[in-house]
Write a protein that holds these residues in place. Structure first.
Motif, short mmCIF file in Angstrom:
data_model
loop_
_atom_site.label_atom_id
_atom_site.label_comp_id
_atom_site.label_asym_id
_atom_site.label_seq_id
_atom_site.Cartn_x
_atom_site.Cartn_y
_atom_site.Cartn_z
N GLY A 10 10.33 -4.29 -9.64
CA GLY A 10 9.45 -3.75 -8.76
C GLY A 10 8.42 -3.37 -8.79
N LEU A 11 7.41 -2.60 -9.12
CA LEU A 11 5.35 -2.69 -9.03
C LEU A 11 5.44 -2.75 -10.83
CD1 LEU A 11 4.96 -0.07 -6.70
CD2 LEU A 11 3.88 -2.36 -6.48
N ALA A 12 6.17 -1.86 -12.44
CA ALA A 12 5.41 -2.42 -13.30
C ALA A 12 6.80 -3.66 -13.40
CB ALA A 12 6.57 -1.55 -14.06
N GLU A 31 16.52 -9.13 -11.40
CA GLU A 31 16.03 -8.72 -10.61
C GLU A 31 17.44 -7.97 -10.30
OE1 GLU A 31 14.04 -5.79 -9.11
OE2 GLU A 31 16.18 -5.96 -7.88
N MET A 32 17.95 -7.20 -9.58
CA MET A 32 19.21 -6.69 -8.98
C MET A 32 19.70 -7.53 -7.49
SD MET A 32 20.53 -3.23 -9.44
CE MET A 32 19.84 -1.86 -8.32
N ARG A 33 18.25 -7.35 -6.99
CA ARG A 33 18.26 -6.92 -5.13
C ARG A 33 18.16 -8.53 -5.08
NH1 ARG A 33 13.51 -5.50 -3.47
NH2 ARG A 33 13.06 -4.73 -4.92
N CYS A 51 8.25 3.40 0.43
CA CYS A 51 8.48 4.39 1.12
C CYS A 51 7.17 4.19 1.80
CB CYS A 51 7.82 6.31 0.07
SG CYS A 51 8.41 7.09 1.70
N SER A 52 6.03 5.17 1.75
CA SER A 52 5.03 4.84 2.08
C SER A 52 3.89 2.93 1.98
CB SER A 52 3.39 6.15 1.54
OG SER A 52 1.86 5.08 1.93
N VAL A 122 21.72 -6.09 -14.78
CA VAL A 122 21.58 -6.19 -16.06
C VAL A 122 22.06 -4.59 -15.79
CG1 VAL A 122 20.16 -6.23 -17.84
CG2 VAL A 122 19.34 -7.40 -16.75
N PRO A 139 13.41 4.30 -10.25
CA PRO A 139 13.21 5.36 -10.32
C PRO A 139 15.41 5.84 -9.93
CG PRO A 139 11.80 5.50 -8.50
CD PRO A 139 11.88 3.98 -10.11
N SER A 142 20.09 1.43 -11.61
CA SER A 142 21.38 1.08 -10.97
C SER A 142 22.00 1.73 -12.05
CB SER A 142 22.61 -0.29 -11.26
OG SER A 142 22.09 -1.10 -12.58
N GLN A 348 7.79 4.29 -13.48
CA GLN A 348 7.97 5.56 -13.02
C GLN A 348 9.52 5.68 -14.17
OE1 GLN A 348 7.17 6.83 -9.89
NE2 GLN A 348 8.99 7.97 -9.08
N GLY A 354 4.00 7.60 -9.66
CA GLY A 354 3.02 6.78 -8.07
C GLY A 354 3.02 5.08 -7.82
N TYR A 355 2.66 4.23 -6.95
CA TYR A 355 3.29 3.42 -7.13
C TYR A 355 1.57 2.79 -8.43
CZ TYR A 355 5.01 3.45 -2.20
OH TYR A 355 6.01 3.54 -1.36
P1 FAD Z 1 10.78 0.42 -8.36
O1 FAD Z 1 9.12 -0.21 -7.81
O2 FAD Z 1 11.99 0.85 -7.61
O3 FAD Z 1 11.37 -1.13 -9.10
C1 FAD Z 1 13.12 -1.05 -10.42
C2 FAD Z 1 13.79 -2.85 -9.65
O4 FAD Z 1 14.27 -2.48 -10.54
C3 FAD Z 1 13.78 -2.63 -8.21
O5 FAD Z 1 13.53 -3.53 -7.48
C4 FAD Z 1 15.30 -2.30 -8.40
O6 FAD Z 1 16.08 -3.08 -7.33
C5 FAD Z 1 15.39 -2.86 -9.42
N1 FAD Z 1 16.95 -2.41 -10.87
C6 FAD Z 1 17.69 -1.13 -10.52
N2 FAD Z 1 18.04 -1.47 -12.25
C7 FAD Z 1 18.90 -2.74 -12.16
C8 FAD Z 1 19.99 -3.49 -13.08
N3 FAD Z 1 19.99 -2.40 -13.33
N4 FAD Z 1 19.32 -4.58 -13.12
C9 FAD Z 1 18.36 -5.12 -12.68
N5 FAD Z 1 17.05 -4.39 -11.82
C10 FAD Z 1 17.56 -2.99 -11.67
N6 FAD Z 1 5.70 6.54 -4.71
C11 FAD Z 1 4.31 6.96 -4.44
O7 FAD Z 1 3.11 6.47 -4.31
N7 FAD Z 1 3.87 6.33 -3.32
C12 FAD Z 1 5.75 6.53 -2.37
O8 FAD Z 1 5.24 7.07 -0.84
C13 FAD Z 1 6.51 6.51 -2.72
N8 FAD Z 1 8.11 6.70 -2.30
C14 FAD Z 1 8.94 7.08 -3.18
C15 FAD Z 1 10.17 7.16 -2.31
C16 FAD Z 1 11.01 7.09 -3.35
C17 FAD Z 1 12.45 7.04 -2.19
C18 FAD Z 1 11.08 7.00 -4.59
C19 FAD Z 1 12.40 6.93 -4.70
C20 FAD Z 1 10.32 6.53 -5.04
C21 FAD Z 1 9.18 6.72 -4.13
N9 FAD Z 1 7.56 7.12 -4.62
C22 FAD Z 1 6.27 7.12 -4.72
C23 FAD Z 1 7.48 7.07 -6.59
C24 FAD Z 1 7.69 5.17 -7.54
O9 FAD Z 1 5.65 5.14 -6.84
C25 FAD Z 1 8.04 4.15 -6.53
O10 FAD Z 1 10.04 3.97 -6.74
C26 FAD Z 1 7.85 2.89 -7.66
O11 FAD Z 1 8.63 1.79 -6.96
C27 FAD Z 1 8.24 2.59 -8.53
O12 FAD Z 1 8.17 2.30 -9.14
P2 FAD Z 1 8.79 1.13 -10.91
O13 FAD Z 1 8.06 -0.48 -10.92
O14 FAD Z 1 9.08 2.05 -11.96
O15 FAD Z 1 10.46 0.78 -10.20
#
Ligand code: FAD
Length: 463
Positions: A10-12, A31-33, A51-52, A122, A139, A142, A348, A354-355
């Motif tokens: 994801g982003l992080a 990445e699982m997807r 989302c946004s 994973v 957030p 899996s 997150q 947030g993104y």
């Molecule tokens: P993600 O971007 O979700 O990346 C996590 C990745 O890990 C995903 O690609 C997922 O497929 C992968 N993954 C999960 N489990 C496993 C596993 N077991 N093995 C391998 N891969 C796995 N923030 C904003 O700033 N603006 C918004 O509009 C906003 N809308 C949101 C809407 C929703 C429904 C949610 C849940 C959150 C939202 N957020 C928003 C909050 C947050 O900023 C985002 O969720 C952001 O994408 C978090 O970044 P991340 O890298 O932590 O997680």
């Protein structure tokens, strides 16, 4: 050298992998997807925005998230570079073409000689013999991996809902009406007997407040959120009000054990309590006020509370599906799990929100891991920087209280100036006039933003 494994693209995770690769180290991104989907993602692209399409304000001189953008750019962030290259018009905000953005992130990682991408879920926390691991599964981690994280961290250390009570900038609370006091003047360890800010209500004000809560516009749960049980002890405030007009007066708004310092002879009918939210004391949260009221309704209704008429909200309340750790207890300042130090967390899931914040934590964690592998450990950036303030919030700047609120009180948070240390000296008006109100706040933010960016550039030059 063994590669560093990053779980979650994801982003992080994408940002962490990039930072590691750019340091000349091998990284494997899992990445699982598309082999396994989440409830919110719709594509199989890396760094999908769920989302946004907005990264919020791009104003680095006046806005805390704008400052975070500038710091990330100074750190060579892949997420920011891809966002800038896919910008769409959005006034002062940085908004992106979401597909172009995700494709740019993926293409850069695929083309990098140090990055290997594996599409697999994973399901276990990798053991120490594979080397350093960063878990950035977000957030919507899996269920199989969530269960393993739960096992490694303990029952009460992983939350599946954030029940967020509004957080207010302390300086915007009117202390001519509110007062400092702990219930029954109780002095716990590290407490003073004056740990809470109290806002009193008479009967008329209380009745009007209950009507407003019941009538206020609410947001609804997404279908998949409804299936997750969450309700123990964190009912939305408006749901409590709907259950009976007296429920709040016997719950979070009970007046017992509190004496209005301004009018000691008049017993308040109800009291709203605010608890210190950060070590600096610049933020206070409204105790028990998690809510699904719409943001507009929240500001309007909560400003009915005596003392909060001019409240400035650092964040409004909410209740969402989210997976996040009790990080202040579990992680060290390098984002390592204290119990399993080969594992870091990012994004997150660590309790940022947030993104851009998730990206920033990914960037920092990637740098920490890379420097550890290189044998040149680095300290986190200073708390005067936006990146440093987020790390500080996650890993320990947050206070634990004796009244049992400790672990629960840690809630995800967007970056805001309340997380940065106050200025040593108040800025002066350019023409020597007395600064007040909005102008004072604006100038303070500008000085804090400049201080943050200068300090970040100095820090990043050392890494
Ligand atoms: P993600 O971007 O979700 O990346 C996590 C990745 O890990 C995903 O690609 C997922 O497929 C992968 N993954 C999960 N489990 C496993 C596993 N077991 N093995 C391998 N891969 C796995 N923030 C904003 O700033 N603006 C918004 O509009 C906003 N809308 C949101 C809407 C929703 C429904 C949610 C849940 C959150 C939202 N957020 C928003 C909050 C947050 O900023 C985002 O969720 C952001 O994408 C978090 O970044 P991340 O890298 O932590 O997680």
């Amino acid at each position: 050298k063994q590669p560093i494994h990053v779980v979650g693209g994801g982003l992080a995770g994408s940002e962490a992998a990039w930072q590691i690769a750019e340091k000349g180290l091998k990284v494997v991104l899992h990445e699982m997807r598309p082999t396994r989907e989440t409830d919110a993602h719709k594509t199989d692209g890396l760094a999908e925005l769920v989302c946004s399409n907005s990264f919020r304000s791009d104003d680095a001189e006046n806005n805390a998230v704008g400052l975070l953008h500038a710091e990330l750019r100074a750190a060579g962030s892949l997420i920011m570079k891809s966002a800038d290259a896919n910008k769409v018009p959005a006034g002062g905000a940085l908004a992106v073409d979401r597909d172009g953005f995700s494709e740019a992130v993926q293409a850069a990682l695929e083309a990098h000689e140090n990055v290997e991408i594996i599409r697999e879920e994973v399901t276990e926390i990798p053991s120490a013999d594979i080397g350093q691991v960063i878990l950035a599964t977000g957030p919507l981690t899996s269920p199989a991996l969530s269960e393993q994280i739960l096992k490694a961290t303990g029952e009460d250390s992983l939350a599946f809902f954030d029940a967020i009570a509004p957080i207010i900038h302390t300086e915007s609370i009117n202390m001519d009406k509110a007062w400092y006091q702990s219930r029954y003047d109780k002095v716990g360890p590290g407490g003073t007997g004056k740990d809470y800010i109290n806002c009193p209500m008479d009967k008329e004000q209380y009745e009007a407040f209950i009507d407003a809560l019941i009538g206020g516009e609410k947001t609804s749960f997404k279908e998949w959120e409804e299936n997750t049980p969450y309700f123990d002890g964190c009912l939305p405030i408006e749901v409590m009000a709907e259950r009976g007009r007296e429920t709040l007066r016997h719950g979070p708004m009970k007046p017992m054990g509190l004496t209005n310092a301004h009018q000691p002879d008049i017993k308040a009918y109800a009291v709203v309590q605010l608890r210190q939210d950060n070590a600096l004391g610049t933020l206070y949260n409204m105790v028990g006020f998690q809510t699904k009221l719409k943001y507009g309704a929240q500001s309007e209704i909560f400003r009915m509370i005596p003392g909060l008429e001019d409240a400035q909200f650092a964040r409004l309340g909410g209740l969402h599906r989210n997976t996040f750790l009790n990080s202040p207890r579990l992680l060290d300042e390098q984002m390592r799990l204290k119990a399993l130090p080969h594992v870091r967390f990012a994004g997150q899931i660590t309790g940022c929100e947030g993104y851009v914040e998730s990206t920033a934590v990914g960037c920092m964690t990637g740098l920490f891991a890379a420097h550890q592998a290189l044998g040149t450990d680095i300290a986190p950036p200073p708390a005067t920087t936006a990146c440093g303030a987020i790390i500080n919030h996650i890993t320990g700047g947050h206070i634990d209280r004796e009244d049992g609120s400790g672990p629960r009180s840690f809630q995800p948070m967007n970056i805001n100036f309340g997380l940065l240390p106050p200025l040593d000296e108040m800025p002066k008006h350019p023409e020597g006039k007395r600064l007040r109100g909005k102008e004072k706040t604006r100038l303070k933010k500008q000085v804090m933003a400049k201080r943050g960016l200068d300090d970040f550039k100095a820090w990043v030059a050392t890494v």
